[in-house]
Design a protein around this motif. Structure first.
Motif, PDB file in Angstrom:
ATOM      1  N   VAL A  86      22.969  -0.390   6.301  1.00 10.14           N
ATOM      2  CA  VAL A  86      21.550  -0.212   5.991  1.00 10.14           C
ATOM      3  C   VAL A  86      20.975  -1.497   5.408  1.00 10.14           C
ATOM      4  CG1 VAL A  86      19.904   1.029   4.540  1.00 10.14           C
ATOM      5  CG2 VAL A  86      21.734   2.274   5.706  1.00 10.14           C
ATOM      6  N   ARG A  87      21.712  -2.117   4.505  1.00 12.72           N
ATOM      7  CA  ARG A  87      21.251  -3.381   3.925  1.00 12.72           C
ATOM      8  C   ARG A  87      21.115  -4.451   5.012  1.00 12.72           C
ATOM      9  NH1 ARG A  87      20.772  -5.269  -1.046  1.00 12.72           N
ATOM     10  NH2 ARG A  87      21.785  -3.397  -1.892  1.00 12.72           N
ATOM     11  N   ALA A  88      22.105  -4.504   5.904  1.00 18.64           N
ATOM     12  CA  ALA A  88      22.049  -5.500   6.978  1.00 18.64           C
ATOM     13  C   ALA A  88      20.835  -5.273   7.880  1.00 18.64           C
ATOM     14  CB  ALA A  88      23.338  -5.446   7.799  1.00 18.64           C
ATOM     15  N   TRP A  89      20.528  -3.993   8.167  1.00 14.22           N
ATOM     16  CA  TRP A  89      19.369  -3.699   9.015  1.00 14.22           C
ATOM     17  C   TRP A  89      18.067  -4.130   8.339  1.00 14.22           C
ATOM     18  CZ3 TRP A  89      17.619  -2.946  13.645  1.00 14.22           C
ATOM     19  CH2 TRP A  89      16.353  -2.404  13.828  1.00 14.22           C
ATOM     20  N   LEU A  90      17.920  -3.837   7.064  1.00 18.53           N
ATOM     21  CA  LEU A  90      16.690  -4.190   6.361  1.00 18.53           C
ATOM     22  C   LEU A  90      16.530  -5.708   6.208  1.00 18.53           C
ATOM     23  CD1 LEU A  90      16.550  -1.410   3.615  1.00 18.53           C
ATOM     24  CD2 LEU A  90      15.105  -1.633   5.645  1.00 18.53           C
ATOM     25  N   GLN A  91      17.610  -6.427   6.341  1.00 19.68           N
ATOM     26  CA  GLN A  91      17.539  -7.891   6.281  1.00 19.68           C
ATOM     27  C   GLN A  91      17.397  -8.508   7.674  1.00 19.68           C
ATOM     28  OE1 GLN A  91      21.217  -8.577   4.154  1.00 19.68           O
ATOM     29  NE2 GLN A  91      20.203  -8.583   2.154  1.00 19.68           N
ATOM     30  N   ASP A  92      17.403  -7.645   8.697  1.00 17.84           N
ATOM     31  CA  ASP A  92      17.264  -8.083  10.084  1.00 17.84           C
ATOM     32  C   ASP A  92      15.785  -8.051  10.473  1.00 17.84           C
ATOM     33  OD1 ASP A  92      17.173  -8.138  12.968  1.00 17.84           O
ATOM     34  OD2 ASP A  92      19.246  -7.422  13.026  1.00 17.84           O
ATOM     35  N   PRO A  93      15.245  -9.109  11.077  1.00 14.75           N
ATOM     36  CA  PRO A  93      13.826  -9.128  11.484  1.00 14.75           C
ATOM     37  C   PRO A  93      13.437  -7.957  12.386  1.00 14.75           C
ATOM     38  CG  PRO A  93      14.776 -11.321  11.651  1.00 14.75           C
ATOM     39  CD  PRO A  93      15.916 -10.391  11.357  1.00 14.75           C
ATOM     40  N   ARG A  94      14.390  -7.394  13.107  1.00 15.15           N
ATOM     41  CA  ARG A  94      14.077  -6.272  14.003  1.00 15.15           C
ATOM     42  C   ARG A  94      13.678  -5.009  13.241  1.00 15.15           C
ATOM     43  NH1 ARG A  94      19.231  -5.300  17.324  1.00 15.15           N
ATOM     44  NH2 ARG A  94      20.129  -5.750  15.265  1.00 15.15           N
ATOM     45  N   SER A  95      13.953  -4.969  11.950  1.00 16.06           N
ATOM     46  CA  SER A  95      13.600  -3.787  11.165  1.00 16.06           C
ATOM     47  C   SER A  95      12.120  -3.742  10.811  1.00 16.06           C
ATOM     48  CB  SER A  95      14.428  -3.740   9.874  1.00 16.06           C
ATOM     49  OG  SER A  95      14.065  -4.787   8.988  1.00 16.06           O
ATOM     50  N   GLU A  96      11.409  -4.854  11.067  1.00 14.52           N
ATOM     51  CA  GLU A  96       9.982  -4.860  10.723  1.00 14.52           C
ATOM     52  C   GLU A  96       9.193  -3.879  11.593  1.00 14.52           C
ATOM     53  OE1 GLU A  96       8.250  -5.627   8.394  1.00 14.52           O
ATOM     54  OE2 GLU A  96       9.507  -7.043   7.307  1.00 14.52           O
ATOM     55  N   THR A  97       8.242  -3.232  10.966  1.00 14.32           N
ATOM     56  CA  THR A  97       7.383  -2.271  11.641  1.00 14.32           C
ATOM     57  C   THR A  97       6.290  -2.990  12.426  1.00 14.32           C
ATOM     58  OG1 THR A  97       6.209  -2.140   9.536  1.00 14.32           O
ATOM     59  CG2 THR A  97       7.784  -0.398  10.008  1.00 14.32           C
ATOM     60  N   VAL A  98       5.531  -2.213  13.201  1.00 10.67           N
ATOM     61  CA  VAL A  98       4.389  -2.754  13.942  1.00 10.67           C
ATOM     62  C   VAL A  98       3.261  -3.035  12.955  1.00 10.67           C
ATOM     63  CG1 VAL A  98       2.700  -2.292  15.754  1.00 10.67           C
ATOM     64  CG2 VAL A  98       5.052  -1.457  15.991  1.00 10.67           C
ATOM     65  N   LYS A  99       2.739  -4.239  12.990  1.00 10.78           N
ATOM     66  CA  LYS A  99       1.739  -4.644  12.005  1.00 10.78           C
ATOM     67  C   LYS A  99       0.306  -4.409  12.491  1.00 10.78           C
ATOM     68  CE  LYS A  99       5.071  -5.712   9.403  1.00 10.78           C
ATOM     69  NZ  LYS A  99       5.472  -4.678   8.426  1.00 10.78           N
ATOM     70  N   PRO A 100      -0.642  -4.226  11.551  1.00 12.20           N
ATOM     71  CA  PRO A 100      -2.049  -4.057  11.948  1.00 12.20           C
ATOM     72  C   PRO A 100      -2.507  -5.234  12.808  1.00 12.20           C
ATOM     73  CG  PRO A 100      -1.750  -3.530   9.625  1.00 12.20           C
ATOM     74  CD  PRO A 100      -0.444  -4.108  10.091  1.00 12.20           C
ATOM     75  N   GLY A 101      -3.277  -4.922  13.842  1.00 15.34           N
ATOM     76  CA  GLY A 101      -3.760  -5.966  14.736  1.00 15.34           C
ATOM     77  C   GLY A 101      -2.866  -6.228  15.926  1.00 15.34           C
ATOM     78  N   ASP A 102      -1.698  -5.615  15.967  1.00 13.92           N
ATOM     79  CA  ASP A 102      -0.806  -5.793  17.111  1.00 13.92           C
ATOM     80  C   ASP A 102      -1.508  -5.284  18.371  1.00 13.92           C
ATOM     81  OD1 ASP A 102       1.372  -5.070  19.089  1.00 13.92           O
ATOM     82  OD2 ASP A 102       2.615  -5.884  17.481  1.00 13.92           O
ATOM     83  N   PRO A 103      -1.436  -6.039  19.479  1.00 21.27           N
ATOM     84  CA  PRO A 103      -2.121  -5.614  20.719  1.00 21.27           C
ATOM     85  C   PRO A 103      -1.716  -4.227  21.199  1.00 21.27           C
ATOM     86  CG  PRO A 103      -1.406  -7.902  20.890  1.00 21.27           C
ATOM     87  CD  PRO A 103      -0.818  -7.378  19.621  1.00 21.27           C
ATOM     88  N   CYS A 104      -0.504  -3.771  20.885  1.00 23.69           N
ATOM     89  CA  CYS A 104      -0.071  -2.459  21.366  1.00 23.69           C
ATOM     90  C   CYS A 104      -0.815  -1.315  20.672  1.00 23.69           C
ATOM     91  CB  CYS A 104       1.435  -2.291  21.167  1.00 23.69           C
ATOM     92  SG  CYS A 104       1.960  -2.031  19.461  1.00 23.69           S
ATOM     93  N   LEU A 105      -1.581  -1.641  19.632  1.00 18.98           N
ATOM     94  CA  LEU A 105      -2.355  -0.620  18.920  1.00 18.98           C
ATOM     95  C   LEU A 105      -3.795  -0.511  19.418  1.00 18.98           C
ATOM     96  CD1 LEU A 105      -1.191  -1.424  15.265  1.00 18.98           C
ATOM     97  CD2 LEU A 105      -0.332   0.393  16.754  1.00 18.98           C
ATOM     98  N   ALA A 106      -4.153  -1.352  20.395  1.00 17.62           N
ATOM     99  CA  ALA A 106      -5.545  -1.419  20.841  1.00 17.62           C
ATOM    100  C   ALA A 106      -6.051  -0.102  21.415  1.00 17.62           C
ATOM    101  CB  ALA A 106      -5.710  -2.542  21.866  1.00 17.62           C
ATOM    102  N   ARG A 107      -5.166   0.704  21.974  1.00 18.98           N
ATOM    103  CA  ARG A 107      -5.586   1.970  22.582  1.00 18.98           C
ATOM    104  C   ARG A 107      -5.143   3.176  21.746  1.00 18.98           C
ATOM    105  NH1 ARG A 107      -7.044   1.230  27.975  1.00 18.98           N
ATOM    106  NH2 ARG A 107      -6.358   3.310  28.597  1.00 18.98           N
ATOM    107  N   SER A 108      -4.843   2.921  20.486  1.00 16.96           N
ATOM    108  CA  SER A 108      -4.438   3.991  19.570  1.00 16.96           C
ATOM    109  C   SER A 108      -5.566   4.269  18.587  1.00 16.96           C
ATOM    110  CB  SER A 108      -3.170   3.583  18.807  1.00 16.96           C
ATOM    111  OG  SER A 108      -2.690   4.643  18.006  1.00 16.96           O
ATOM    112  N   HIS A 109      -6.000   5.517  18.522  1.00 14.45           N
ATOM    113  CA  HIS A 109      -7.150   5.911  17.705  1.00 14.45           C
ATOM    114  C   HIS A 109      -6.708   6.945  16.670  1.00 14.45           C
ATOM    115  CE1 HIS A 109      -9.394   4.032  21.019  1.00 14.45           C
ATOM    116  NE2 HIS A 109      -8.591   4.729  21.807  1.00 14.45           N
TER     117      HIS A 109
END
Length: 424
Positions: free
Chosen positions: A224-247
């Motif tokens: 768990v510690r290794a995952w949280l220190q891995d960049p892949r654990s980051e969530t989708v951030k505000p402004g990400d293009p994949c959120l453009a069609r999410s309301h």
């Protein structure tokens, strides 16, 4: 007119719940054109009841899958309803979360997804991130629940240990249009916190999640510690293009329920004072409420009796003892210990989902006689509070409030009713 204080308190609680029920709030927020094909997914204690509204109101083709807490289901014929565990996730929640993610993957721009979201979704939609087991998530979730961590802190951790929360569901759905209809159960009604925000951008970071675990001294395994220190654990951030069609749209909030209860109190001849959404340790929040109630009784400030003090939000309980009870029973037990039978003061504290923590009651009622009645049974409020035994205390007095699942959730509801001296 003679007022039955306990009946009025129960009426105020019922009014608050009704104001947030999907049957009352969802249909008015759906689009005017309800003729197209739609895929419905959902998670939370209100998800099944919300799905039933969609089946009733939508005129086009409907299919989908929602997950709700055990015993919170509803009769649906087109949308599959699966039940899973809350507040600690189980394998049923993991399996259905995987199915939900598969259902919205590989969609096109022409597809429309309706996402029905309510409190409880964080544990019900439980899909661990890569390299993390369900057992890991269960252990961390249990520790967070016992630690006294606030809901936004718990959900920050949950998001970063998940393959579906923190905007990842919206990312998986891209380029389909996603319309989220949410019932808020969190202070401030933040979309990123409600059920850990599966369809919205998340401003929190993995480093913050790790810091929260360290702050509450929660032991975590190396993976768990290794995952949280891995960049892949980051969530989708505000402004990400994949959120453009999410309301995202809120359809019910704790404030709306407090307003409804306040109006009902006025109709009964009581002046309401709304304190709003509150956080903090249940027993400490109760002390503040007790101070206000005492000031009203003794000095007519900040309002004069007959009146009712209303508040909502989500308090926390740091578990110290071995007793039974959720945060509402804890609040009311602390209030009882503080007021010690102050004449003319009645109170109710309950969870609007009908379940206080993991017990079978929604909450409890305190009367001016509760403290003395408990004393006759050799029940000491301070000792029971030290043992986190609010359920046991009020069960012995036959003062538990039992509603069963309400199929909505706008968090806790607290009402302190103060009578005029002549009516006591």
């Amino acid at each position: 007119m003679t007022i039955d204080p306990q009946r009025l308190l129960r009426d105020l609680f019922a009014t608050a719940i009704a104001a947030a029920h999907p049957d009352q709030v969802l249909a008015d927020h759906l689009p005017a054109d309800r003729s197209g094909k739609v895929i419905v997914i959902g998670a939370g204690k209100a998800a099944a009841a919300m799905a039933a509204v969609i089946e009733r109101e939508w005129q086009g083709e409907v299919s989908g899958l929602v997950v709700t807490r055990y015993e919170h289901g509803a009769d649906c014929s087109k949308i599959e309803v699966v039940e899973a565990a809350h507040p600690v996730p189980d394998d049923a929640g993991e399996r259905v979360a995987r199915r939900v993610l598969e259902l919205v993957s590989n969609l096109s721009e022409d597809d429309k997804v309706i996402f029905l979201l309510s409190g409880g979704g964080s544990s019900l939609l439980a899909l661990p991130a890569e390299g993390i087991s369900l057992a890991d998530k269960q252990a961390i979730n249990k520790a967070l629940l016992r630690s006294g961590a606030a809901i936004d802190e718990m959900n920050c951790v949950r998001k970063h240990l998940s393959a579906i929360k923190g905007g990842r569901l919206a990312k998986a759905s891209w380029p389909a249009s996603v319309y989220t209809y949410a019932i808020s159960d969190v202070p401030g009604d933040e979309a990123t916190v409600i059920a850990s925000g599966p369809s919205v951008g998340d401003p929190t970071t993995s480093a913050q999640a790790l810091a929260i675990l360290e702050h509450y001294q929660i032991d975590i395994p190396a993976n768990v510690r290794a995952w949280l220190q891995d960049p892949r654990s980051e969530t989708v951030k505000p402004g990400d293009p994949c959120l453009a069609r999410s309301h995202f749209q809120l359809i019910a909030t704790p404030q709306q329920s407090l307003d409804a209860a306040a109006e009902r109190a006025r109709e009964a001849g009581f002046t309401p004072l709304i304190l709003g959404d509150l956080e903090g340790e249940s027993r400490e929040v109760a002390k503040v409420h007790a101070g206000i109630a005492r000031q009203v009784v003794l000095h007519g400030q900040p309002i004069k009796p007959p009146c009712v003090i209303l508040s909502g939000g989500e308090t926390t309980v740091t578990v110290r003892g071995n007793g039974r009870g959720g945060r509402n029973a804890e609040f009311l037990l602390s209030l009882t210990a503080c007021l010690k039978g102050l004449p003319g003061v009645y109170a109710l504290a309950g969870d609007t989902d009908g379940i206080d923590g993991s017990e079978d009651n929604a909450g409890a009622i305190m009367t001016p006689y509760s403290f003395a009645r408990a004393g006759l049974q050799q029940l000491d409020a301070e000792a029971e509070l030290a043992n986190n035994n609010g359920y046991g205390y009020f069960a012995a007095l036959d003062e538990l409030v039992v509603t069963g699942p309400t199929r909505t959730n706008v968090n806790d509801f607290r009402a302190i009713l103060i009578l005029e001296a002549s009516a006591q």
